[in-house]
Design an enzyme around this catalytic site. Structure first.
Site, PDB file in Angstrom:
ATOM      1  N   GLU A 300       0.819  -1.210   0.000  1.00 34.75           N
ATOM      2  CA  GLU A 300       0.000   0.000   0.000  1.00 34.75           C
ATOM      3  C   GLU A 300       0.861   1.273   0.000  1.00 34.75           C
ATOM      4  O   GLU A 300       0.460   2.306  -0.520  1.00 34.75           O
ATOM      5  CB  GLU A 300      -0.906  -0.013   1.237  1.00 34.75           C
ATOM      6  CG  GLU A 300      -2.345   0.364   0.921  1.00 34.75           C
ATOM      7  CD  GLU A 300      -3.283   0.128   2.097  1.00 34.75           C
ATOM      8  OE1 GLU A 300      -3.784  -1.002   2.208  1.00 34.75           O
ATOM      9  OE2 GLU A 300      -3.513   1.047   2.872  1.00 34.75           O
ATOM     10  N   HIS A 329       7.586 -26.576   0.226  1.00 33.65           N
ATOM     11  CA  HIS A 329       6.928 -27.660  -0.506  1.00 33.65           C
ATOM     12  C   HIS A 329       5.825 -27.138  -1.419  1.00 33.65           C
ATOM     13  O   HIS A 329       4.979 -27.903  -1.874  1.00 33.65           O
ATOM     14  CB  HIS A 329       6.396 -28.699   0.490  1.00 33.65           C
ATOM     15  CG  HIS A 329       7.509 -29.326   1.276  1.00 33.65           C
ATOM     16  ND1 HIS A 329       8.146 -30.475   0.879  1.00 33.65           N
ATOM     17  CD2 HIS A 329       8.151 -28.909   2.402  1.00 33.65           C
ATOM     18  CE1 HIS A 329       9.108 -30.762   1.746  1.00 33.65           C
ATOM     19  NE2 HIS A 329       9.140 -29.819   2.682  1.00 33.65           N
ATOM     20  N   LYS A 443     -13.246   2.054  -1.564  1.00 33.95           N
ATOM     21  CA  LYS A 443     -14.148   2.429  -0.459  1.00 33.95           C
ATOM     22  C   LYS A 443     -15.290   3.281  -1.008  1.00 33.95           C
ATOM     23  O   LYS A 443     -16.461   3.055  -0.709  1.00 33.95           O
ATOM     24  CB  LYS A 443     -13.391   3.239   0.617  1.00 33.95           C
ATOM     25  CG  LYS A 443     -12.524   2.416   1.549  1.00 33.95           C
ATOM     26  CD  LYS A 443     -11.975   3.307   2.682  1.00 33.95           C
ATOM     27  CE  LYS A 443     -11.072   2.544   3.639  1.00 33.95           C
ATOM     28  NZ  LYS A 443     -10.537   3.321   4.748  1.00 33.95           N
TER      29      LYS A 443
HETATM   30  O1  PA5 Z   1      -3.120   1.853   5.795  1.00 32.87           O
HETATM   31  C1  PA5 Z   1      -4.232   2.326   5.674  1.00 32.87           C
HETATM   32  O2  PA5 Z   1      -4.450   3.535   5.844  1.00 32.87           O
HETATM   33  C2  PA5 Z   1      -5.440   1.463   5.343  1.00 32.87           C
HETATM   34  O3  PA5 Z   1      -5.103   0.171   5.036  1.00 32.87           O
HETATM   35  C3  PA5 Z   1      -6.387   1.452   6.528  1.00 32.87           C
HETATM   36  O4  PA5 Z   1      -5.737   0.941   7.652  1.00 32.87           O
HETATM   37  C4  PA5 Z   1      -7.632   0.635   6.261  1.00 32.87           C
HETATM   38  O5  PA5 Z   1      -8.237   1.017   5.066  1.00 32.87           O
HETATM   39  C5  PA5 Z   1      -8.645   0.801   7.402  1.00 32.87           C
HETATM   40  O6  PA5 Z   1      -8.922   2.159   7.590  1.00 32.87           O
HETATM   41  P1  PA5 Z   1      -9.603   2.694   8.898  1.00 32.87           P
HETATM   42  O7  PA5 Z   1      -8.688   2.488  10.035  1.00 32.87           O
HETATM   43  O8  PA5 Z   1      -9.860   4.130   8.629  1.00 32.87           O
HETATM   44  O9  PA5 Z   1     -10.866   1.914   9.080  1.00 32.87           O
END
Ligand code: PA5
Length: 474
Positions: A300, A329, A443
């Site tokens: 990410e 494996h 989202k």
């Molecule tokens: O790293 C990030 O920002 C995302 O992966 C969030 O952790 C994830 O989308 C969850 O978001 P939130 O904590 O706002 O629910």
């Protein structure tokens, strides 16, 4: 008991990158000259990270230092929870779930929930990070909500998955417990933004805050991860101390002595040579979900279409999780003989917390009997070294991160090492490490499909997308 410097040094996490060098993997590997040529790039990454520590979205760098009061509050809350409840359930997803899962797996008994209460000494632990209805029903089959504390974690306070879980659980709690429902729900969220903070005030929930300057995937060392860890009896101060210890090494200006910078550079140089896959392969079940956590952090943070100047770069390196020896494996054949597109990171444990001797037997079968008298510890270590060797002779780039032992101090180091490595490589790639427009895109489309107000235009856009052709559904 607090650790002295000698104990800390004995528990230092180390990086061995011999097998990234040309001396070991021939022309696939790097030379000292490659490093010299990258000195300016490393210095640039170092200066940017140093200058931005604690600022913008880099609040995570200061978490080992600035949470004194929060930690005391967490420890007090955790003490009450440990005394009074049977289950502790995290409701969260992505960065609000992967850290708690990884640390639980690393630092608790590997069959924690199956242990009798007297041995467990902490509530059973569940992290619900999906909206599969079967999973929700399955959870409700095994826990009694009246004997459970739920911890809803969402920084944005708007994530559909987490808020769905919250709605379902809060409804159950209210129906069963009436006025006492609020005492079974703890929120961890942004103090300023999103709906959850408003809801917590309305419902009177105990709330911990995620600093605005700390993004989801960098949040394990704030209340997101610290509360669940403390509830499980993990020494969170020691974990933060581990992070602090690693921070010192990661702020060494000499890039050759800085493990985060060196590992970022090796990965950066690898990407430039077409190694588009980063395999994380721990040789310990306890570290299995550290690989999951890493995959989110790496994927990410680095997967970005544009750089800081707005130029299209389609940056990133695909993270893959693999478990030693299990995946020897299934995956190692590919890593050894498939395309030259991977860098493998082994996580090695020098001292496992258990030692199991392989029993005597099968005397008439020497091909089995040779195992007898050895320990499983020797076997797993031999298999790691053998895999490392097999990759190296086939000129496959690999390196190893050594943990003297898996404990709160080394896990704190490891998490911080990966976070710093991600920060440095983000600067080398000149991308915004801390945004996630691709995740937001998904989202927003979900909000639109489910009719959230304000997303009408997106809904229209989705409605006008080309219809699927039955011809291609067979
Ligand atoms: O790293 C990030 O920002 C995302 O992966 C969030 O952790 C994830 O989308 C969850 O978001 P939130 O904590 O706002 O629910």
């Amino acid at each position: 008991m607090r650790w002295n410097n000698e104990m800390r040094d004995q528990m230092r996490v180390k990086l061995d990158y011999n097998n990234m060098m040309d001396t070991f993997v021939g022309d696939e590997g790097f030379t000292e000259k490659d490093f010299e040529n990258s000195k300016a790039l490393c210095n640039h990454a170092y200066e940017v990270v140093k200058a931005n520590r604690g600022k913008g979205m880099m609040g995570w760098t200061e978490l080992p230092y600035n949470q004194g009061e929060v930690v005391e509050d967490i420890l007090q809350t955790a003490k009450e929870i440990r005394k009074n409840c049977e289950n502790f359930v995290v409701l969260g997803i992505g960065g609000s779930a992967l850290g708690p899962i990884a640390v639980f797996q690393a630092l608790c008994h590997l069959h924690h929930n199956d242990l009798p209460k007297s041995k467990r000494k902490a509530p059973k632990f569940y992290v619900e990070d999906n909206v599969d209805p079967e999973r929700m029903e399955a959870l409700l089959d095994v826990i009694n909500p009246e004997k459970t504390i739920f911890n809803v974690i969402t920084k944005s306070g708007a994530t559909s998955e987490t808020m769905t879980q919250y709605l379902i659980i809060m409804d159950i709690l209210k129906k069963r417990l009436g006025d006492k429902a609020a005492s079974h729900m703890i929120a961890t969220t942004s103090s300023a933004k999103g709906n959850l903070i408003k809801i917590t005030k309305q419902e009177g929930l105990k709330t911990f805050y995620i600093p605005d300057s700390v993004g989801g995937r960098f949040s394990e060392l704030c209340p997101v991860g610290l509360l669940p860890a403390a509830v499980l009896g993990i020494d969170i101060k020691l974990m933060l101390d581990g992070a602090k210890y690693m921070d010192k090494m990661c702020m060494r200006k000499d890039y050759k002595k800085n493990p985060a910078m060196m590992s970022a550079l090796l990965q950066y140089l690898s990407i430039n040579r077409g190694k588009n896959i980063s395999v994380m392969m721990p040789y310990a079940d306890s570290l299995k979900y550290i690989a999951d956590w890493y995959c989110q952090l790496w994927g990410e943070s680095l997967g970005k279409a544009v750089d800081k100047n707005g130029a299209l770069v389609y940056a990133g390196q695909t993270p893959v999780k693999s478990l030693g020896v299990t995946d020897q494996h299934s995956q190692v054949q590919l890593y050894t003989e498939g395309p030259f597109d991977k860098v493998v990171t082994f996580l090695a444990v020098e001292n496992y917390r258990s030692e199991v001797v392989i029993s005597n037997g099968c005397e008439e079968f020497p091909d089995v009997n040779f195992l007898c008298g050895h320990t499983m510890n020797e076997l797993i270590t031999a298999e790691r070294k053998a895999t490392e060797y097999a990759l190296t002779v086939k000129k496959r780039l690999n390196h190893t991160i050594y943990l003297p032992e898996v404990n709160a101090f080394t896990i704190g180091q490891l998490l911080f090492l990966f976070e710093m490595k991600t920060a440095f490589i983000g600067e080398m790639l000149n991308i915004d490490t801390y945004n996630q427009p691709g995740v937001e895109g998904g989202k927003n489309a979900t909000y639109a499909l489910l009719g959230r107000k304000g997303y009408e235009e997106k809904r229209e856009e989705l409605a006008n997308a080309p219809a699927k052709n039955d011809k291609f559904v067979i």
